[in-house]
Design a protein around this motif. Structure first.
Motif, mmCIF file in Angstrom:
data_model
loop_
_atom_site.group_PDB
_atom_site.id
_atom_site.type_symbol
_atom_site.label_atom_id
_atom_site.label_comp_id
_atom_site.label_asym_id
_atom_site.label_seq_id
_atom_site.Cartn_x
_atom_site.Cartn_y
_atom_site.Cartn_z
ATOM 1 N N MET A 125 28.179 50.808 -19.447
ATOM 2 C CA MET A 125 27.774 51.659 -20.565
ATOM 3 C C MET A 125 28.504 51.269 -21.844
ATOM 4 O O MET A 125 27.911 51.281 -22.932
ATOM 5 C CB MET A 125 28.026 53.127 -20.227
ATOM 6 C CG MET A 125 27.049 53.691 -19.211
ATOM 7 S SD MET A 125 27.456 55.348 -18.662
ATOM 8 C CE MET A 125 27.292 56.286 -20.150
ATOM 9 N N CYS A 126 29.781 50.908 -21.739
ATOM 10 C CA CYS A 126 30.549 50.481 -22.912
ATOM 11 C C CYS A 126 29.943 49.218 -23.522
ATOM 12 O O CYS A 126 29.812 49.114 -24.750
ATOM 13 C CB CYS A 126 32.004 50.252 -22.515
ATOM 14 S SG CYS A 126 33.071 49.825 -23.895
ATOM 15 N N ILE A 127 29.555 48.290 -22.680
ATOM 16 C CA ILE A 127 28.918 47.066 -23.171
ATOM 17 C C ILE A 127 27.568 47.401 -23.820
ATOM 18 O O ILE A 127 27.232 46.876 -24.888
ATOM 19 C CB ILE A 127 28.754 46.041 -22.031
ATOM 20 C CG1 ILE A 127 30.128 45.519 -21.600
ATOM 21 C CG2 ILE A 127 27.845 44.895 -22.453
ATOM 22 C CD1 ILE A 127 30.115 44.717 -20.319
ATOM 23 N N ALA A 128 26.816 48.299 -23.186
ATOM 24 C CA ALA A 128 25.518 48.689 -23.754
ATOM 25 C C ALA A 128 25.692 49.428 -25.075
ATOM 26 O O ALA A 128 24.862 49.280 -25.986
ATOM 27 C CB ALA A 128 24.755 49.559 -22.762
ATOM 28 N N TYR A 129 26.769 50.219 -25.215
ATOM 29 C CA TYR A 129 27.022 50.944 -26.463
ATOM 30 C C TYR A 129 27.273 50.004 -27.641
ATOM 31 O O TYR A 129 27.097 50.400 -28.784
ATOM 32 C CB TYR A 129 28.232 51.871 -26.317
ATOM 33 C CG TYR A 129 27.999 53.132 -25.511
ATOM 34 C CD1 TYR A 129 26.724 53.531 -25.130
ATOM 35 C CD2 TYR A 129 29.056 53.931 -25.137
ATOM 36 C CE1 TYR A 129 26.521 54.677 -24.403
ATOM 37 C CE2 TYR A 129 28.872 55.089 -24.414
ATOM 38 C CZ TYR A 129 27.605 55.464 -24.052
ATOM 39 O OH TYR A 129 27.416 56.615 -23.338
ATOM 40 N N MET A 130 27.692 48.785 -27.379
ATOM 41 C CA MET A 130 27.991 47.843 -28.465
ATOM 42 C C MET A 130 26.757 47.095 -28.964
ATOM 43 O O MET A 130 26.807 46.454 -30.007
ATOM 44 C CB MET A 130 29.046 46.831 -27.999
ATOM 45 C CG MET A 130 30.417 47.431 -27.819
ATOM 46 S SD MET A 130 31.658 46.210 -27.461
ATOM 47 C CE MET A 130 31.474 46.029 -25.697
ATOM 48 N N ILE A 131 25.666 47.151 -28.238
ATOM 49 C CA ILE A 131 24.448 46.426 -28.619
ATOM 50 C C ILE A 131 23.662 47.269 -29.625
ATOM 51 O O ILE A 131 23.409 48.449 -29.371
ATOM 52 C CB ILE A 131 23.598 46.117 -27.373
ATOM 53 C CG1 ILE A 131 24.395 45.263 -26.383
ATOM 54 C CG2 ILE A 131 22.296 45.431 -27.763
ATOM 55 C CD1 ILE A 131 23.733 45.098 -25.043
ATOM 56 N N PRO A 132 23.294 46.696 -30.773
ATOM 57 C CA PRO A 132 22.538 47.468 -31.763
ATOM 58 C C PRO A 132 21.260 48.059 -31.173
ATOM 59 O O PRO A 132 20.585 47.450 -30.355
ATOM 60 C CB PRO A 132 22.210 46.444 -32.856
ATOM 61 C CG PRO A 132 23.267 45.407 -32.720
ATOM 62 C CD PRO A 132 23.577 45.343 -31.249
ATOM 63 N N VAL A 133 20.936 49.250 -31.549
ATOM 64 C CA VAL A 133 19.790 50.058 -31.149
ATOM 65 C C VAL A 133 19.876 50.433 -29.659
ATOM 66 O O VAL A 133 19.773 51.608 -29.311
ATOM 67 C CB VAL A 133 18.440 49.391 -31.481
ATOM 68 C CG1 VAL A 133 17.279 50.269 -31.057
ATOM 69 C CG2 VAL A 133 18.341 49.087 -32.965
ATOM 70 N N LEU A 134 20.071 49.475 -28.773
ATOM 71 C CA LEU A 134 20.189 49.782 -27.342
ATOM 72 C C LEU A 134 21.381 50.702 -27.081
ATOM 73 O O LEU A 134 21.325 51.538 -26.181
ATOM 74 C CB LEU A 134 20.321 48.495 -26.524
ATOM 75 C CG LEU A 134 20.445 48.682 -25.017
ATOM 76 C CD1 LEU A 134 19.159 49.271 -24.449
ATOM 77 C CD2 LEU A 134 20.786 47.378 -24.341
ATOM 78 N N GLY A 135 22.430 50.576 -27.880
ATOM 79 C CA GLY A 135 23.601 51.434 -27.723
ATOM 80 C C GLY A 135 23.264 52.897 -27.942
ATOM 81 O O GLY A 135 23.659 53.760 -27.155
ATOM 82 N N MET A 136 22.521 53.191 -28.987
ATOM 83 C CA MET A 136 22.145 54.583 -29.260
ATOM 84 C C MET A 136 21.156 55.089 -28.226
ATOM 85 O O MET A 136 21.236 56.242 -27.796
ATOM 86 C CB MET A 136 21.556 54.691 -30.677
ATOM 87 C CG MET A 136 21.417 56.101 -31.163
ATOM 88 S SD MET A 136 22.983 57.013 -31.212
ATOM 89 C CE MET A 136 23.815 56.206 -32.537
ATOM 90 N N VAL A 137 20.235 54.236 -27.804
ATOM 91 C CA VAL A 137 19.277 54.627 -26.765
ATOM 92 C C VAL A 137 20.017 54.940 -25.463
ATOM 93 O O VAL A 137 19.722 55.935 -24.797
ATOM 94 C CB VAL A 137 18.214 53.522 -26.564
ATOM 95 C CG1 VAL A 137 17.366 53.786 -25.336
ATOM 96 C CG2 VAL A 137 17.341 53.395 -27.790
ATOM 97 N N THR A 138 20.987 54.114 -25.108
ATOM 98 C CA THR A 138 21.776 54.350 -23.895
ATOM 99 C C THR A 138 22.536 55.655 -23.998
ATOM 100 O O THR A 138 22.576 56.438 -23.040
ATOM 101 C CB THR A 138 22.765 53.187 -23.661
ATOM 102 O OG1 THR A 138 22.041 51.971 -23.601
ATOM 103 C CG2 THR A 138 23.555 53.383 -22.391
ATOM 104 N N TRP A 139 23.142 55.924 -25.129
ATOM 105 C CA TRP A 139 23.920 57.137 -25.333
ATOM 106 C C TRP A 139 23.033 58.380 -25.199
ATOM 107 O O TRP A 139 23.398 59.341 -24.525
ATOM 108 C CB TRP A 139 24.580 57.081 -26.708
ATOM 109 C CG TRP A 139 25.528 58.195 -26.976
ATOM 110 C CD1 TRP A 139 26.738 58.413 -26.385
ATOM 111 C CD2 TRP A 139 25.343 59.250 -27.908
ATOM 112 N NE1 TRP A 139 27.312 59.534 -26.906
ATOM 113 C CE2 TRP A 139 26.478 60.066 -27.850
ATOM 114 C CE3 TRP A 139 24.322 59.578 -28.800
ATOM 115 C CZ2 TRP A 139 26.622 61.205 -28.640
ATOM 116 C CZ3 TRP A 139 24.472 60.705 -29.590
ATOM 117 C CH2 TRP A 139 25.612 61.496 -29.500
ATOM 118 N N ILE A 140 21.852 58.338 -25.807
ATOM 119 C CA ILE A 140 20.929 59.479 -25.753
ATOM 120 C C ILE A 140 20.375 59.656 -24.340
ATOM 121 O O ILE A 140 20.332 60.778 -23.811
ATOM 122 C CB ILE A 140 19.794 59.302 -26.784
ATOM 123 C CG1 ILE A 140 20.369 59.437 -28.193
ATOM 124 C CG2 ILE A 140 18.679 60.301 -26.560
ATOM 125 C CD1 ILE A 140 19.407 59.037 -29.288
#
Length: 175
Positions: A125-140
């Motif tokens: 999840m931390c790695i996914a949070y750093m990717i633009p746009v995908l980070g916010m989608v993952t968080w939501i």
């Protein structure tokens, strides 16, 4: 760039570490509720997502109805705290679920394997949070699915404690 963790800002890593430690402690303290949320996510991920959306959609109107019935104003902070706690535990369960998808757990009751799944899921999840746009989608998505899974686990526990009474069978009158 719609990402919760910006790798080039050092203070963001401090916040990420603080939240990771808080989640780690909550994972250890509330092992049973987090496991229940993880099991709900594992069994029905789409239902967890839909339940999370429904809870988010109905939280506002329920709070408004409580505020309108003047006595319910005292209950609103408890409802909001319950939603926050369910969301936190659900997000921890989401991290476990992601970790379980990477390396399957042999025993769901094992705290060591659950901790391993949580650590792997948190790293993903931390790695996914750093990717633009995908980070916010993952968080939501983690928040919505986690809240839904926590809600489903709560209702499942309630149904186990208070089962519905069996239906009475109608006996035909004697001839």
């Amino acid at each position: 760039l719609a990402r919760p963790i910006v790798p080039s800002l050092p203070w963001v890593w401090t916040f990420a570490l603080v939240f990771f430690v808080i989640n780690l402690l909550l994972n250890l303290i509330f092992d049973t509720p987090v496991r229940a949320a993880t099991v709900a996510m594992r069994a029905t991920p789409l239902s967890s997502f839909m339940t999370g959306l429904l809870v988010l959609l109905l939280a506002g109107p329920v709070c408004v109805l409580l505020a309108v019935s003047v006595v319910g104003i005292a209950v609103i902070p408890f409802v909001l705290c319950a939603l926050l706690l369910a969301g936190l535990l659900g997000k921890i369960g989401f991290a476990r679920w992601i970790g379980m998808r990477a390396i399957p757990q042999d025993d769901l009751e094992s705290r060591a394997q659950s901790m391993r799944s949580f650590l792997i899921g948190s790293a993903v999840m931390c790695i996914a949070y750093m990717i633009p746009v995908l980070g916010m989608v993952t968080w939501i998505m983690a928040g919505i699915i986690g809240l839904g899974a926590s809600t489903q686990a709560c209702f499942a526990a309630y149904r186990r404690e208070n089962p519905r009474p069996p239906k009475k069978s109608k006996v035909p009158p004697p001839v």
